[in-house]
Design a protein around this motif. Structure first.
Motif, PDB file in Angstrom:
ATOM      1  N   ALA A   1       0.857  -1.185   0.000  1.00  0.00           N
ATOM      2  CA  ALA A   1       0.000   0.000   0.000  1.00  0.00           C
ATOM      3  C   ALA A   1       0.890   1.231   0.000  1.00  0.00           C
ATOM      4  N   ASP A   2       0.430   2.284  -0.653  1.00  0.00           N
ATOM      5  CA  ASP A   2       1.144   3.554  -0.647  1.00  0.00           C
ATOM      6  C   ASP A   2       0.604   4.434   0.465  1.00  0.00           C
ATOM      7  N   GLY A   3       1.504   5.185   1.099  1.00  0.00           N
ATOM      8  CA  GLY A   3       1.089   6.115   2.138  1.00  0.00           C
ATOM      9  C   GLY A   3       2.089   6.159   3.268  1.00  0.00           C
ATOM     10  N   GLU A   4       1.657   6.726   4.375  1.00  0.00           N
ATOM     11  CA  GLU A   4       2.510   6.882   5.549  1.00  0.00           C
ATOM     12  C   GLU A   4       2.472   5.606   6.377  1.00  0.00           C
ATOM     13  N   LEU A   5       3.657   5.100   6.711  1.00  0.00           N
ATOM     14  CA  LEU A   5       3.775   3.851   7.457  1.00  0.00           C
ATOM     15  C   LEU A   5       3.896   4.127   8.950  1.00  0.00           C
ATOM     16  N   PHE A   6       3.068   3.460   9.735  1.00  0.00           N
ATOM     17  CA  PHE A   6       3.053   3.586  11.187  1.00  0.00           C
ATOM     18  C   PHE A   6       3.270   2.219  11.814  1.00  0.00           C
ATOM     19  N   GLN A   7       3.792   2.197  13.017  1.00  0.00           N
ATOM     20  CA  GLN A   7       3.820   0.987  13.837  1.00  0.00           C
ATOM     21  C   GLN A   7       2.491   0.921  14.596  1.00  0.00           C
ATOM     22  N   VAL A   8       1.957  -0.265  14.750  1.00  0.00           N
ATOM     23  CA  VAL A   8       0.755  -0.463  15.563  1.00  0.00           C
ATOM     24  C   VAL A   8       1.231  -0.900  16.941  1.00  0.00           C
ATOM     25  N   LEU A   9       1.019  -0.050  17.938  1.00  0.00           N
ATOM     26  CA  LEU A   9       1.461  -0.358  19.302  1.00  0.00           C
ATOM     27  C   LEU A   9       0.462  -1.241  20.038  1.00  0.00           C
ATOM     28  N   HIS A  10      -0.808  -1.088  19.708  1.00  0.00           N
ATOM     29  CA  HIS A  10      -1.880  -1.872  20.340  1.00  0.00           C
ATOM     30  C   HIS A  10      -3.097  -1.757  19.435  1.00  0.00           C
ATOM     31  N   LEU A  11      -3.937  -2.756  19.450  1.00  0.00           N
ATOM     32  CA  LEU A  11      -5.165  -2.727  18.672  1.00  0.00           C
ATOM     33  C   LEU A  11      -6.316  -3.137  19.575  1.00  0.00           C
ATOM     34  N   SER A  12      -7.221  -2.199  19.826  1.00  0.00           N
ATOM     35  CA  SER A  12      -8.447  -2.496  20.574  1.00  0.00           C
ATOM     36  C   SER A  12      -9.532  -2.809  19.552  1.00  0.00           C
ATOM     37  N   THR A  13     -10.213  -3.931  19.722  1.00  0.00           N
ATOM     38  CA  THR A  13     -11.181  -4.371  18.705  1.00  0.00           C
ATOM     39  C   THR A  13     -12.513  -4.835  19.300  1.00  0.00           C
ATOM     40  N   PRO A  14     -13.127  -4.058  20.189  1.00  0.00           N
ATOM     41  CA  PRO A  14     -14.343  -4.572  20.823  1.00  0.00           C
ATOM     42  C   PRO A  14     -15.504  -4.829  19.869  1.00  0.00           C
ATOM     43  N   GLY A  15     -15.603  -4.053  18.798  1.00  0.00           N
ATOM     44  CA  GLY A  15     -16.712  -4.232  17.870  1.00  0.00           C
ATOM     45  C   GLY A  15     -16.258  -4.483  16.449  1.00  0.00           C
ATOM     46  N   ARG A  16     -15.066  -5.023  16.280  1.00  0.00           N
ATOM     47  CA  ARG A  16     -14.543  -5.272  14.925  1.00  0.00           C
ATOM     48  C   ARG A  16     -15.471  -6.201  14.142  1.00  0.00           C
ATOM     49  N   ALA A  17     -15.964  -7.238  14.773  1.00  0.00           N
ATOM     50  CA  ALA A  17     -16.833  -8.195  14.080  1.00  0.00           C
ATOM     51  C   ALA A  17     -18.149  -7.552  13.635  1.00  0.00           C
ATOM     52  N   ALA A  18     -18.540  -6.451  14.270  1.00  0.00           N
ATOM     53  CA  ALA A  18     -19.790  -5.780  13.924  1.00  0.00           C
ATOM     54  C   ALA A  18     -19.609  -4.687  12.867  1.00  0.00           C
ATOM     55  N   LEU A  19     -18.358  -4.368  12.508  1.00  0.00           N
ATOM     56  CA  LEU A  19     -18.151  -3.358  11.449  1.00  0.00           C
ATOM     57  C   LEU A  19     -18.767  -3.882  10.157  1.00  0.00           C
ATOM     58  N   PRO A  20     -19.580  -3.046   9.496  1.00  0.00           N
ATOM     59  CA  PRO A  20     -20.198  -3.510   8.255  1.00  0.00           C
ATOM     60  C   PRO A  20     -19.151  -3.674   7.159  1.00  0.00           C
ATOM     61  N   THR A  21     -19.158  -4.815   6.485  1.00  0.00           N
ATOM     62  CA  THR A  21     -18.169  -5.081   5.443  1.00  0.00           C
ATOM     63  C   THR A  21     -18.701  -4.631   4.086  1.00  0.00           C
ATOM     64  N   GLY A  22     -17.750  -4.394   3.197  1.00  0.00           N
ATOM     65  CA  GLY A  22     -18.088  -3.990   1.835  1.00  0.00           C
ATOM     66  C   GLY A  22     -18.371  -2.513   1.738  1.00  0.00           C
ATOM     67  N   ARG A  23     -18.898  -2.155   0.584  1.00  0.00           N
ATOM     68  CA  ARG A  23     -19.249  -0.776   0.291  1.00  0.00           C
ATOM     69  C   ARG A  23     -20.407  -0.327   1.184  1.00  0.00           C
ATOM     70  N   GLN A  24     -20.385   0.920   1.655  1.00  0.00           N
ATOM     71  CA  GLN A  24     -21.369   1.356   2.644  1.00  0.00           C
ATOM     72  C   GLN A  24     -22.313   2.437   2.123  1.00  0.00           C
ATOM     73  N   TRP A  25     -22.771   2.263   0.907  1.00  0.00           N
ATOM     74  CA  TRP A  25     -23.851   3.092   0.376  1.00  0.00           C
ATOM     75  C   TRP A  25     -24.540   2.345  -0.725  1.00  0.00           C
TER      76      TRP A  25
END
Length: 194
Positions: free
Chosen positions: A170-194
């Motif tokens: 991927a192109d863009g700014e690269l960051f380190q992920v120090l921690h990932l909180s994911t309480p509702g990750r499974a509920a995020l709607p997948t695919g296009r959102q309109w």
């Protein structure tokens, strides 16, 4: 889905160990936050992976506006503001979310890319391109997830992709992920959102 991010650009000689210690101490506090899809605690360090600055820049994907507002008006964001000053908080409306080919792997790196939507053309083409790019990134080897969103006050899209390795496709700014909180990750709607 709503995306949100603030950036704390740190002095050139700032000890980023302070940020790492802070995240180790408080990162877990959002692991069960109502309305939060995910929070990626992001850090880039001057001179590492080509970064020109040291910056702490958490990125959020919210399932609910109530959860986002509860965080912004509550003790968590106030604590950050007390320690670093109140940062500008950017918000984007969700366009797409995709689980990645390596979705179960721990996210170690993130790439953020912001792009203006061109004047003169249909907005629909630009936002469709951002949604398509999220889908493409999610299919790449090592991708944990990818999301796209739009800021209609600036007519700008943002892409966030999380990766299990430091060679993301991927192109863009690269960051380190120090921690990932994911309480509702499974509920995020997948695919296009309109």
């Amino acid at each position: 889905m709503h995306a949100m991010q603030y950036e704390l650009t740190l002095p050139a000689d700032y000890d980023t160990g302070v940020i790492r210690a802070r995240v180790a101490r408080v990162g877990h506090l959002l692991d069960h936050w109502a309305g939060l899809g995910l929070k990626a605690y992001l850090l880039r360090e001057r001179g590492v992976h080509g970064s020109p600055v040291s910056q702490y820049a958490p990125f959020y994907l919210w399932n609910t506006v109530e959860g986002m507002n509860s965080f912004l008006w509550g003790a968590g964001f106030q604590g950050l503001s007390d320690d670093f000053g109140r940062p500008t908080v950017r918000q984007w409306t969700g366009l797409a979310y995709e689980e990645g080919a390596a979705g179960a792997a721990p996210a170690r790196f993130a790439v953020r890319r912001r792009r203006p939507l061109p004047d003169g053309g249909p907005v629909s083409a630009g936002v469709q391109e951002a949604a398509d790019e999220a889908r493409r990134l999610a299919r790449e080897d090592g991708a944990v997830l990818a999301a796209a969103a739009v800021d209609t006050s600036r007519w700008e899209t943002v892409q966030l992709s999380l990766w299990e390795h430091d060679a993301p496709k991927a192109d863009g700014e690269l960051f380190q992920v120090l921690h990932l909180s994911t309480p509702g990750r499974a509920a995020l709607p997948t695919g296009r959102q309109w």
